[in-house]
Design an enzyme around this catalytic site. Structure first.
Site, mmCIF file in Angstrom:
data_model
loop_
_atom_site.group_PDB
_atom_site.id
_atom_site.type_symbol
_atom_site.label_atom_id
_atom_site.label_comp_id
_atom_site.label_asym_id
_atom_site.label_seq_id
_atom_site.Cartn_x
_atom_site.Cartn_y
_atom_site.Cartn_z
ATOM 1 N N ASP A 279 0.095 -5.016 -11.132
ATOM 2 C CA ASP A 279 -0.240 -4.562 -9.792
ATOM 3 C C ASP A 279 0.450 -3.251 -9.456
ATOM 4 O O ASP A 279 1.445 -2.868 -10.068
ATOM 5 C CB ASP A 279 0.179 -5.621 -8.762
ATOM 6 C CG ASP A 279 -0.843 -6.735 -8.630
ATOM 7 O OD1 ASP A 279 -1.939 -6.585 -9.185
ATOM 8 O OD2 ASP A 279 -0.536 -7.745 -7.969
ATOM 9 N N LYS A 301 -4.479 -3.150 -6.381
ATOM 10 C CA LYS A 301 -5.374 -3.029 -5.233
ATOM 11 C C LYS A 301 -4.512 -2.643 -4.040
ATOM 12 O O LYS A 301 -3.514 -3.271 -3.749
ATOM 13 C CB LYS A 301 -6.105 -4.346 -4.965
ATOM 14 C CG LYS A 301 -7.011 -4.768 -6.104
ATOM 15 C CD LYS A 301 -7.729 -6.042 -5.789
ATOM 16 C CE LYS A 301 -6.814 -7.236 -5.835
ATOM 17 N NZ LYS A 301 -6.295 -7.500 -7.182
ATOM 18 N N MET A 416 1.128 -8.174 4.331
ATOM 19 C CA MET A 416 0.103 -7.120 4.359
ATOM 20 C C MET A 416 -0.409 -6.877 5.774
ATOM 21 O O MET A 416 -1.603 -6.675 5.992
ATOM 22 C CB MET A 416 -1.062 -7.492 3.425
ATOM 23 C CG MET A 416 -0.626 -7.771 1.988
ATOM 24 S SD MET A 416 -1.894 -8.601 1.008
ATOM 25 C CE MET A 416 -1.911 -10.236 1.756
#
Length: 507
Positions: A279, A301, A416
């Site tokens: 990641d 991502k 997030m």
């Protein structure tokens, strides 16, 4: 993305350099393991230090000739001479050493009183073509002894090149805790199946696949049971008949960022990987722990940025595993907490690919550590909730039970949630959570560039704005952060009470 990770192109980006395998760094000395079984070794001196060296090389199977007058032997040396060594032999000669004694020796070791004596010993050893070590005088040594971790037939040698022996001992203690005592039994089993591995599996990937799987068992099980040998031989047959049989995937949690927060099992998986799909948030320090030859592919991502689709990540895992590779899917934090592991597990299970999960430290735990709080302080929180701060569409999730989240006796951590911070605060306050509820915010937790802020729920948007919404943000809401919010308020008052200095000067 190119398959060539060895190119030296000055135009390559930092991310491309990050994905290339590391090469061997400079070595201050070359670690070599010397077989002394049945070979003659010479030790000169009757001191405690010479006794330890004589006992050590005898334990390695050497036939040790010790040269020292009897009246110079210490109690330690006498004790070593009185107890037969378990492996080699130890014979005492009641006199000082002479150059002819070094003939046909595999190694020569001496404890010399001064440099003149050391120079004579080294000159004689070199004339006889014998590797030489003078105890505690590194300038006279052609080889040095390291600190040893003994799990024979597994032996680990540690050297600081003479710079910090105490550091070497501290490293040895760390390694001792990592290597299970049962490792010796697994090494014995390895010796029994080695001939079959060498006969039926071709050099390179197939052999390494077998030994990597075997090593996993050695570190995750206790003593090998009655079926361990049959299982090992069965895996040899499976690889011989179908080289793809070794393909597998390990989902590994990389933790919040700091390499030392990795689990031991995660490190072992990285060092056994053929391919690492990592990641965006995985740090370079963590990638440096991986096997040098492993192919590294960034599949991160990130919001507001072109990303690798989840379908493409699933496809790559399946493709590499079906080619017989050990794939490590390396995710920031914990695999099972907002890491989309469910979709990956479903795909791998549909394709019949063996998969294992190695959990990591989730970011909420790092948040608690950074602010020095307990997320479940018994006087302040009876619940702990992890909540995603954005939906698949990128906005605030619409199906959250905001009434339940607005609980003054719970700790809620939003993952997030940076861009949604003002709306998160608005929703919680609208559903009854006091605007004065403490909040804590952090970005890049556990890393060198970690940034923190604290305050009240009403100030959440401003706090996140100061930290930066483009960074990986974690938001903690609840009374467990009361001290952090109070300290932030005090700091703000102190800063505002300092008079602004005016610039003065002359025309």
């Amino acid at each position: 993305m190119t398959d060539d990770f060895d190119q030296n192109d000055e135009s390559e980006t930092g991310e491309e350099r990050r994905q290339r395998p590391e090469r061997v760094a400079d070595l201050s000395t070359l670690p070599v393991f010397l077989d002394l079984k049945g070979r003659r070794a010479v030790v000169a001196g009757g001191s405690d230090a010479a006794a330890w060296k004589a006992e050590l090389i005898a334990a390695a199977g050497a036939s040790v000739d010790l040269y020292a007058p009897t009246d110079t032997l210490t109690d330690e040396m006498r004790a070593v001479l009185s107890a037969p060594p378990p492996n080699g032999t130890l014979r005492h000669h009641d006199r000082a050493i002479v150059p002819g004694d070094l003939h046909d020796a595999a190694v020569a070791i001496a404890d010399c009183e001064d440099e003149a004596e050391a120079e004579r010993f080294v000159a004689a050893a070199r004339a006889a073509g014998v590797p030489v070590n003078v105890i505690d005088k590194p300038a006279f040594c052609s080889f040095r002894f390291g600190t040893i971790v003994n799990r024979s037939p597994v032996v680990v040698g540690i050297s600081t090149d003479g710079a910090a022996p105490i550091l070497g001992q501290a490293i040895r203690r760390r390694i001792e805790t990592l290597l299970p005592p049962a490792l010796a039994s697994w090494a014995d089993l390895a010796a029994r199946v080695r001939a079959e591995v060498m006969e039926h599996l071709s050099p390179g990937r197939l052999r390494r696949t077998f030994w990597e799987r075997f090593s996993d068992s050695a570190f995750t099980a206790r003593l090998p049971d009655d079926t361990a040998e049959a299982d090992a031989r069965g895996f040899v047959a499976a690889l011989r008949n179908s080289p793809e049989a070794g393909g597998r995937v390990t989902l590994v949690g990389a933790g919040p960022g700091e390499a030392e927060l990795l689990t031991l099992k995660a490190v072992r998986a990285l060092q056994a990987a053929d391919v690492i799909l990592f990641d965006d948030l995985v740090s370079d320090d963590i990638l440096e722990l991986a096997r040098r030859e492993a192919k590294r592919m960034l599949v991160g991502k990130r919001a507001a940025r072109e990303s690798c689709r989840q379908e493409d990540i699933n496809r790559m895992m399946v493709q590499f595993a079906k080619a017989g590779k050990h794939v490590v899917r390396l995710k920031a934090g914990d695999v099972s907490v907002f890491g989309r592991a469910g979709e990956e597990l479903d795909e791998l299970n549909r394709e019949g690919i063996p998969v294992q999960i190695v959990p990591g430290i989730t970011a909420a735990s790092a948040l608690a550590a950074s602010f020095g709080v307990s997320l479940t302080h018994r006087d302040r929180a009876q619940q702990l909730r992890f909540v995603t701060g954005h939906s698949k569409k990128g906005g605030l999730p619409e199906d959250l039970d905001w009434q339940a989240l607005a609980d003054d006796h719970a700790t809620t951590v939003f993952y997030m949630g940076g861009r949604m911070a003002p709306r998160i605060a608005e929703r919680l306050i609208a559903h009854g959570l006091p605007a004065a509820t403490p909040v804590a915010v952090a970005a890049n937790l556990s890393r060198a560039d970690e940034t923190r802020g604290a305050g009240t729920l009403a100030e959440l948007g401003l706090i996140v704005g100061r930290i930066g919404v483009d960074r990986p943000i974690l938001i903690g809401v609840g009374r467990v952060f009361a001290e952090a919010a109070a300290e932030a308020a005090r700091t703000l008052r102190d800063e505002s009470s300092v008079p602004q200095q005016r610039s003065t000067g002359t025309a």
